[in-house]
Design a protein around this motif. Structure first.
Motif, PDB file in Angstrom:
ATOM      1  N   ALA A  63     -19.927   6.767  25.645  1.00  0.00           N
ATOM      2  CA  ALA A  63     -21.343   5.542  25.647  1.00  0.00           C
ATOM      3  C   ALA A  63     -21.363   4.609  24.634  1.00  0.00           C
ATOM      4  CB  ALA A  63     -22.277   6.382  26.207  1.00  0.00           C
ATOM      5  N   SER A  64     -21.241   4.875  23.513  1.00  0.00           N
ATOM      6  CA  SER A  64     -21.268   4.136  22.325  1.00  0.00           C
ATOM      7  C   SER A  64     -20.110   3.147  22.552  1.00  0.00           C
ATOM      8  CB  SER A  64     -21.589   4.855  21.123  1.00  0.00           C
ATOM      9  OG  SER A  64     -20.306   5.746  20.722  1.00  0.00           O
ATOM     10  N   ALA A  65     -19.093   3.631  22.615  1.00  0.00           N
ATOM     11  CA  ALA A  65     -17.929   2.655  22.791  1.00  0.00           C
ATOM     12  C   ALA A  65     -18.178   1.723  23.813  1.00  0.00           C
ATOM     13  CB  ALA A  65     -16.688   3.210  22.937  1.00  0.00           C
ATOM     14  N   GLU A  66     -18.641   1.987  24.956  1.00  0.00           N
ATOM     15  CA  GLU A  66     -18.976   0.938  26.098  1.00  0.00           C
ATOM     16  C   GLU A  66     -20.041   0.088  25.674  1.00  0.00           C
ATOM     17  OE1 GLU A  66     -18.824  -0.760  29.669  1.00  0.00           O
ATOM     18  OE2 GLU A  66     -17.408   0.665  28.880  1.00  0.00           O
ATOM     19  N   ALA A  67     -20.837   0.631  24.763  1.00  0.00           N
ATOM     20  CA  ALA A  67     -21.950  -0.266  24.410  1.00  0.00           C
ATOM     21  C   ALA A  67     -21.575  -1.372  23.630  1.00  0.00           C
ATOM     22  CB  ALA A  67     -23.240   0.705  23.869  1.00  0.00           C
ATOM     23  N   VAL A  68     -20.801  -0.936  22.579  1.00  0.00           N
ATOM     24  CA  VAL A  68     -20.182  -1.779  21.843  1.00  0.00           C
ATOM     25  C   VAL A  68     -19.271  -2.870  22.330  1.00  0.00           C
ATOM     26  CG1 VAL A  68     -18.633  -2.146  19.924  1.00  0.00           C
ATOM     27  CG2 VAL A  68     -20.203  -0.531  19.767  1.00  0.00           C
ATOM     28  N   ARG A  69     -18.524  -2.256  23.514  1.00  0.00           N
ATOM     29  CA  ARG A  69     -17.745  -3.236  24.272  1.00  0.00           C
ATOM     30  C   ARG A  69     -18.662  -4.315  24.987  1.00  0.00           C
ATOM     31  NH1 ARG A  69     -15.652  -4.299  29.185  1.00  0.00           N
ATOM     32  NH2 ARG A  69     -16.868  -2.846  30.214  1.00  0.00           N
ATOM     33  N   MET A  70     -19.740  -3.866  25.579  1.00  0.00           N
ATOM     34  CA  MET A  70     -20.602  -4.704  26.479  1.00  0.00           C
ATOM     35  C   MET A  70     -21.283  -5.728  25.293  1.00  0.00           C
ATOM     36  SD  MET A  70     -22.331  -2.152  28.855  1.00  0.00           S
ATOM     37  CE  MET A  70     -23.635  -3.606  29.332  1.00  0.00           C
ATOM     38  N   ALA A  71     -21.631  -5.463  24.359  1.00  0.00           N
ATOM     39  CA  ALA A  71     -22.256  -6.264  22.982  1.00  0.00           C
ATOM     40  C   ALA A  71     -21.257  -7.394  22.641  1.00  0.00           C
ATOM     41  CB  ALA A  71     -22.734  -5.333  21.979  1.00  0.00           C
ATOM     42  N   THR A  72     -19.872  -6.939  22.608  1.00  0.00           N
ATOM     43  CA  THR A  72     -18.775  -7.766  22.040  1.00  0.00           C
ATOM     44  C   THR A  72     -18.482  -8.843  23.108  1.00  0.00           C
ATOM     45  OG1 THR A  72     -17.988  -5.910  20.662  1.00  0.00           O
ATOM     46  CG2 THR A  72     -16.561  -7.919  21.209  1.00  0.00           C
ATOM     47  N   LEU A  73     -18.773  -8.219  24.225  1.00  0.00           N
ATOM     48  CA  LEU A  73     -18.325  -9.430  25.350  1.00  0.00           C
ATOM     49  C   LEU A  73     -19.418 -10.371  25.550  1.00  0.00           C
ATOM     50  CD1 LEU A  73     -16.793  -6.743  28.181  1.00  0.00           C
ATOM     51  CD2 LEU A  73     -15.603  -8.739  26.992  1.00  0.00           C
ATOM     52  N   ARG A  74     -20.830  -9.960  25.538  1.00  0.00           N
ATOM     53  CA  ARG A  74     -21.953 -10.764  25.406  1.00  0.00           C
ATOM     54  C   ARG A  74     -21.581 -11.806  24.407  1.00  0.00           C
ATOM     55  NH1 ARG A  74     -26.760  -6.828  27.456  1.00  0.00           N
ATOM     56  NH2 ARG A  74     -25.841  -6.389  29.321  1.00  0.00           N
ATOM     57  N   GLY A  75     -21.436 -11.128  23.073  1.00  0.00           N
ATOM     58  CA  GLY A  75     -21.415 -11.996  21.742  1.00  0.00           C
ATOM     59  C   GLY A  75     -20.092 -13.377  21.932  1.00  0.00           C
ATOM     60  N   SER A  76     -19.202 -12.706  22.697  1.00  0.00           N
ATOM     61  CA  SER A  76     -18.071 -13.843  22.978  1.00  0.00           C
ATOM     62  C   SER A  76     -18.545 -14.912  23.916  1.00  0.00           C
ATOM     63  CB  SER A  76     -16.691 -12.930  23.447  1.00  0.00           C
ATOM     64  OG  SER A  76     -16.275 -12.166  22.340  1.00  0.00           O
ATOM     65  N   GLN A  77     -19.181 -14.345  24.922  1.00  0.00           N
ATOM     66  CA  GLN A  77     -19.655 -15.247  26.031  1.00  0.00           C
ATOM     67  C   GLN A  77     -20.476 -16.388  25.246  1.00  0.00           C
ATOM     68  OE1 GLN A  77     -21.348 -12.979  29.091  1.00  0.00           O
ATOM     69  NE2 GLN A  77     -19.248 -12.495  29.923  1.00  0.00           N
ATOM     70  N   ASN A  78     -21.427 -15.654  24.631  1.00  0.00           N
ATOM     71  CA  ASN A  78     -22.411 -16.762  23.827  1.00  0.00           C
ATOM     72  C   ASN A  78     -21.420 -17.644  22.970  1.00  0.00           C
ATOM     73  OD1 ASN A  78     -24.464 -15.495  24.784  1.00  0.00           O
ATOM     74  ND2 ASN A  78     -25.026 -14.113  22.926  1.00  0.00           N
ATOM     75  N   LEU A  79     -20.322 -17.227  22.142  1.00  0.00           N
ATOM     76  CA  LEU A  79     -19.581 -18.274  21.409  1.00  0.00           C
ATOM     77  C   LEU A  79     -18.973 -19.198  22.257  1.00  0.00           C
ATOM     78  CD1 LEU A  79     -18.123 -15.935  18.520  1.00  0.00           C
ATOM     79  CD2 LEU A  79     -19.801 -17.412  18.384  1.00  0.00           C
ATOM     80  N   ASN A  80     -18.227 -18.781  23.378  1.00  0.00           N
ATOM     81  CA  ASN A  80     -17.652 -19.812  24.335  1.00  0.00           C
ATOM     82  C   ASN A  80     -18.649 -20.878  25.064  1.00  0.00           C
ATOM     83  OD1 ASN A  80     -15.333 -18.386  23.995  1.00  0.00           O
ATOM     84  ND2 ASN A  80     -15.477 -17.042  25.859  1.00  0.00           N
ATOM     85  N   SER A  81     -19.824 -20.331  25.121  1.00  0.00           N
ATOM     86  CA  SER A  81     -20.842 -21.244  25.868  1.00  0.00           C
ATOM     87  C   SER A  81     -21.423 -22.120  24.649  1.00  0.00           C
ATOM     88  CB  SER A  81     -21.868 -20.679  26.546  1.00  0.00           C
ATOM     89  OG  SER A  81     -22.812 -19.864  25.633  1.00  0.00           O
ATOM     90  N   GLY A  82     -21.117 -22.055  23.364  1.00  0.00           N
ATOM     91  CA  GLY A  82     -21.445 -23.019  22.319  1.00  0.00           C
ATOM     92  C   GLY A  82     -22.648 -22.444  21.684  1.00  0.00           C
ATOM     93  N   THR A  83     -23.319 -21.343  22.076  1.00  0.00           N
ATOM     94  CA  THR A  83     -24.638 -20.808  21.307  1.00  0.00           C
ATOM     95  C   THR A  83     -24.398 -19.713  20.238  1.00  0.00           C
ATOM     96  OG1 THR A  83     -24.835 -18.854  23.030  1.00  0.00           O
ATOM     97  CG2 THR A  83     -25.932 -20.977  23.456  1.00  0.00           C
ATOM     98  N   ALA A  84     -25.117 -19.408  19.381  1.00  0.00           N
ATOM     99  CA  ALA A  84     -24.860 -18.149  18.464  1.00  0.00           C
ATOM    100  C   ALA A  84     -24.301 -16.961  18.993  1.00  0.00           C
ATOM    101  CB  ALA A  84     -26.232 -18.324  17.587  1.00  0.00           C
TER     102      ALA A  84
END
Length: 150
Positions: free
Chosen positions: A58-79
């Motif tokens: 579950a912790s590995a899945e949570a980190v994966r989800m957070a990383t994906l959301r952070g990468s989406q934020n970077l791709n959209s031009g936000t922090a």
């Protein structure tokens, strides 16, 4: 002489038989309680280890989800850390062994330095012993994971 001798040996054989009656039941009661304790302890240990592994998943899945959301934020031009705080829903879908209502996954830290973002996720789950022999019936298990991305 032979009649008296045979009578004594027959009497002592009868006392030996009567004296041993119930010994097997007593031995089984003594050994059975130890075996039952070992069986229940092994089952509890197995449940605990499965819960630990599910919590790590579950912790590995949570980190994966957070990383994906952070990468989406970077791709959209936000922090990268935009909207990466608080509870992460959907983590329990990857760990069917755990009760989803008790599982909490929260982003406890998100920071960006020199273009590298670090995310720390904490997952908590209450573990309850089914057989409370030694006092501690329940405890909250915590697993923390961290990821770096840019």
């Amino acid at each position: 002489m032979s009649a008296v001798g045979s009578g004594k040996s027959g009497l002592s054989a009868r006392f030996r038989t009567l004296g041993r009656r119930g010994a097997t039941s007593l031995e089984f009661a003594l050994v059975g309680t130890i075996l039952l304790g070992l069986l229940l302890g092994t089952m509890e240990l197995g449940r605990y280890l499965i819960t630990v592994q599910a919590l790590r998943t579950a912790s590995a899945e949570a980190v994966r989800m957070a990383t994906l959301r952070g990468s989406q934020n970077l791709n959209s031009g936000t922090a990268a850390c935009t909207s990466l705080s608080g509870n992460l829903p959907g983590v329990a879908a990857r760990v069917p062994f755990l009760d989803a209502s008790g599982l909490t996954a929260t982003v406890s830290d998100c920071a960006t330095q020199a273009g590298i973002t670090s995310v720390t996720v904490t997952v908590q789950y209450p573990f309850t012993l089914q057989v409370t022999l030694f006092g501690a019936p329940s405890r909250v298990m915590t697993e923390t994971a961290q990821a770096f991305f840019n």
